[in-house]
Write a protein that holds these residues in place. Structure first.
Motif, PDB file in Angstrom:
ATOM      1  N   ALA A  64      -7.201   3.549  -3.110  1.00 34.32           N
ATOM      2  CA  ALA A  64      -5.843   3.034  -2.953  1.00 34.32           C
ATOM      3  C   ALA A  64      -4.978   4.016  -2.188  1.00 34.32           C
ATOM      4  O   ALA A  64      -4.235   3.637  -1.276  1.00 34.32           O
ATOM      5  N   ALA A  65      -5.052   5.296  -2.544  1.00 33.74           N
ATOM      6  CA  ALA A  65      -4.277   6.308  -1.822  1.00 33.74           C
ATOM      7  C   ALA A  65      -4.719   6.386  -0.371  1.00 33.74           C
ATOM      8  O   ALA A  65      -3.894   6.525   0.541  1.00 33.74           O
ATOM      9  N   THR A 247      -9.256 -12.912  -1.198  1.00 36.15           N
ATOM     10  CA  THR A 247     -10.624 -12.772  -1.704  1.00 36.15           C
ATOM     11  C   THR A 247     -10.866 -11.373  -2.261  1.00 36.15           C
ATOM     12  O   THR A 247     -11.502 -11.205  -3.304  1.00 36.15           O
ATOM     13  N   ARG A 248     -10.354 -10.368  -1.573  1.00 35.45           N
ATOM     14  CA  ARG A 248     -10.514  -8.992  -2.048  1.00 35.45           C
ATOM     15  C   ARG A 248      -9.812  -8.788  -3.390  1.00 35.45           C
ATOM     16  O   ARG A 248     -10.357  -8.143  -4.295  1.00 35.45           O
ATOM     17  N   ALA A 375      -3.854  -4.702  -4.145  1.00 34.79           N
ATOM     18  CA  ALA A 375      -4.931  -5.382  -4.869  1.00 34.79           C
ATOM     19  C   ALA A 375      -5.572  -4.441  -5.884  1.00 34.79           C
ATOM     20  O   ALA A 375      -5.783  -4.809  -7.051  1.00 34.79           O
ATOM     21  N   PHE A 376      -5.888  -3.225  -5.450  1.00 31.80           N
ATOM     22  CA  PHE A 376      -6.476  -2.224  -6.354  1.00 31.80           C
ATOM     23  C   PHE A 376      -5.580  -1.981  -7.563  1.00 31.80           C
ATOM     24  O   PHE A 376      -6.012  -2.072  -8.726  1.00 31.80           O
ATOM     25  N   LEU A 377      -4.330  -1.639  -7.274  1.00 34.32           N
ATOM     26  CA  LEU A 377      -3.427  -1.211  -8.338  1.00 34.32           C
ATOM     27  C   LEU A 377      -3.047  -2.359  -9.256  1.00 34.32           C
ATOM     28  O   LEU A 377      -2.979  -2.189 -10.482  1.00 34.32           O
ATOM     29  N   ILE A 382      -3.457  -4.822 -14.432  1.00 33.79           N
ATOM     30  CA  ILE A 382      -3.616  -6.000 -15.298  1.00 33.79           C
ATOM     31  C   ILE A 382      -4.671  -5.733 -16.366  1.00 33.79           C
ATOM     32  O   ILE A 382      -4.470  -6.007 -17.553  1.00 33.79           O
ATOM     33  N   SER A 383      -5.811  -5.170 -15.953  1.00 34.41           N
ATOM     34  CA  SER A 383      -6.870  -4.896 -16.933  1.00 34.41           C
ATOM     35  C   SER A 383      -6.417  -3.851 -17.947  1.00 34.41           C
ATOM     36  O   SER A 383      -6.722  -3.944 -19.143  1.00 34.41           O
TER      37      SER A 383
END
Length: 426
Positions: A64-65, A247-248, A375-377, A382-383
């Protein structure tokens, strides 16, 4: 001269670049296995007192970074006469945080209260520096490695990573068994830097000749603010890439479930933390098989089919980890994780490179990477929140499986670029 002359005329340079590309990536990713973000780092952060949302984000902090800086660097990269000097300079800086952190953990006194911050910030700082590198690196690789060989190149890199990962699993087990937490984490950081530095050395032998510098015309010079304002329009003009972005995001099921998989497995089985080295080894074996299959399928059929297969594997993994309670069962889970996750990565890299038009490939790759940050963060946040609210790993796995199913539905609507090209030429 034959009408079917090869696209890359300097075959010797192409072979050497392909080998160096594979070594650089394989050694780099293999080095990170000593701090495996899918298994070692989440447990390390939990041991240091990190909260659930921090634990959830550990597998994605580095990518992400890295992706966050690319979109701001792309206009500079698009005007570079050569990519290699840029990649070498910032690539070296990218690797230094692991050396610095390892030395701090090994020799600094009275820093127990700062250990968590140091461990968390290391991949962030490395990723930000890597983000300055990645757009130029991706453009350099795309031009150095012929199109049909790219999937094989990604796969070979992952196979090298997996071989190192198998050894890393044994090293992690021994280090965590014979040293206290701080000293063990110091040695693991230093091991990462050692392999990352060797990976950097392999780039010195890459050859960037005049043929590879024949780039698309540079984008017109203009105010940087105008460039930033143009980015949403550039992405909107590529509806297939918008679908790929969605999709990602919905394909983050692997990372949503893996953030808590090691913690769940050790809690359920009652095994000590050093046994997570076994998980790293099993995952690496799965990477070998997944990469071999991805290389074979990707070379012949492109990246889309690999992404579809990876989503199916993700759903199966989520079901399995929700019901298994044995250590052997969790070792199998990490094998499946490595297999499916690298089907996903090879497929994603291949499909993204072939969906981007060559004339704006650097900018579009940077935009895709920037979208991937959110998307990553968001997916891992959420999880993390679900786990914090429910204290139920099974609930996290259920949500991750639902994400994978949604991703399959959206992916079905993206045409495979190679089939489109064949249809146009027929």
């Amino acid at each position: 001269m034959s009408a079917s002359a090869p696209q890359h005329p300097h075959s010797h340079a192409v072979r050497r670049n392909f080998i160096c590309h594979c070594l650089e990536g394989g050694l780099y990713m293999g080095g990170t296995a000593f701090l495996a973000p899918e298994s070692v780092l989440p447990k390390m952060v939990e041991t240091l007192g990190g909260q659930a949302w921090i634990i959830a984000m550990m597998p994605v902090l580095l990518p992400a970074a890295s992706a966050s800086a690319g979109v701001f660097i792309a206009p500079i990269v698009e005007r570079l006469p050569r990519f290699k000097p840029w990649v070498l300079f910032f690539g070296f800086l990218q690797r230094l945080p692991y050396l610095i952190t390892g030395l701090i953990l090994m020799y600094a006194d009275n820093i127990e209260g700062a250990l968590l911050s140091i461990v968390v910030l290391t991949p962030i700082i490395s990723g930000l520096l890597g983000g300055i590198t990645v757009v130029a690196w991706m453009e350099m690789v795309t031009r150095m490695v012929p199109e049909k060989a790219r999937a094989a190149g990604w796969a070979v890199r992952y196979i090298i990573q997996a071989v190192i990962g198998i050894l890393a699993g044994a090293v992690i087990h021994q280090v965590l068994t014979h040293f206290d937490n701080r000293t063990a984490y110091a040695w693991l950081h230093l091991a990462v830097f050692g392999l990352l530095f060797v990976s950097w050395l392999s780039q010195l032998f890459m050859h960037e000749d005049e043929h590879m510098r024949n780039r698309h015309p540079a984008t017109p010079c203009g105010p940087y603010r105008d460039y930033l304002h143009s980015l949403p329009g550039i992405l909107r003009a590529q509806p297939r890439l918008i679908k790929l972005v969605i999709t990602r995001f919905t394909g983050m099921g692997y990372l949503m479930v893996v953030s808590f998989l090691t913690i769940h497995a050790l809690n359920v089985t009652g095994r000590p933390k050093e046994d997570m080295g076994r998980f790293v080894t099993c995952q690496a074996v799965g990477v070998v098989l997944g990469s071999l299959l991805a290389s074979w399928v990707g070379y012949r059929s492109g990246g889309k089919v690999l992404l579809q297969a990876s989503r199916v594997v993700c759903v199966a993994l989520c079901i399995w980890v929700s019901v298994t309670e044995s250590f052997t069962g969790f070792m199998l889970s990490y094998f499946v994780l490595g297999f499916g996750l690298f089907l996903d990565r090879v497929g994603d890299l291949t499909l993204a490179a072939e969906l981007c038009p060559p004339e704006r490939r650097s900018t579009l790759q940077a935009i895709l990477g920037f979208c991937n940050v959110f998307a990553f963060l968001l997916a891992t946040f959420i999880s993390g929140q679900i786990y914090a609210w429910t204290q139920s790993f099974e609930t996290v796995a259920t949500v991750a499986a639902a994400f994978a199913i949604i991703s399959m539905i959206i992916l079905h609507r993206i045409p495979e670029p190679r089939l489109v090209a064949v249809q146009k030429n027929s």
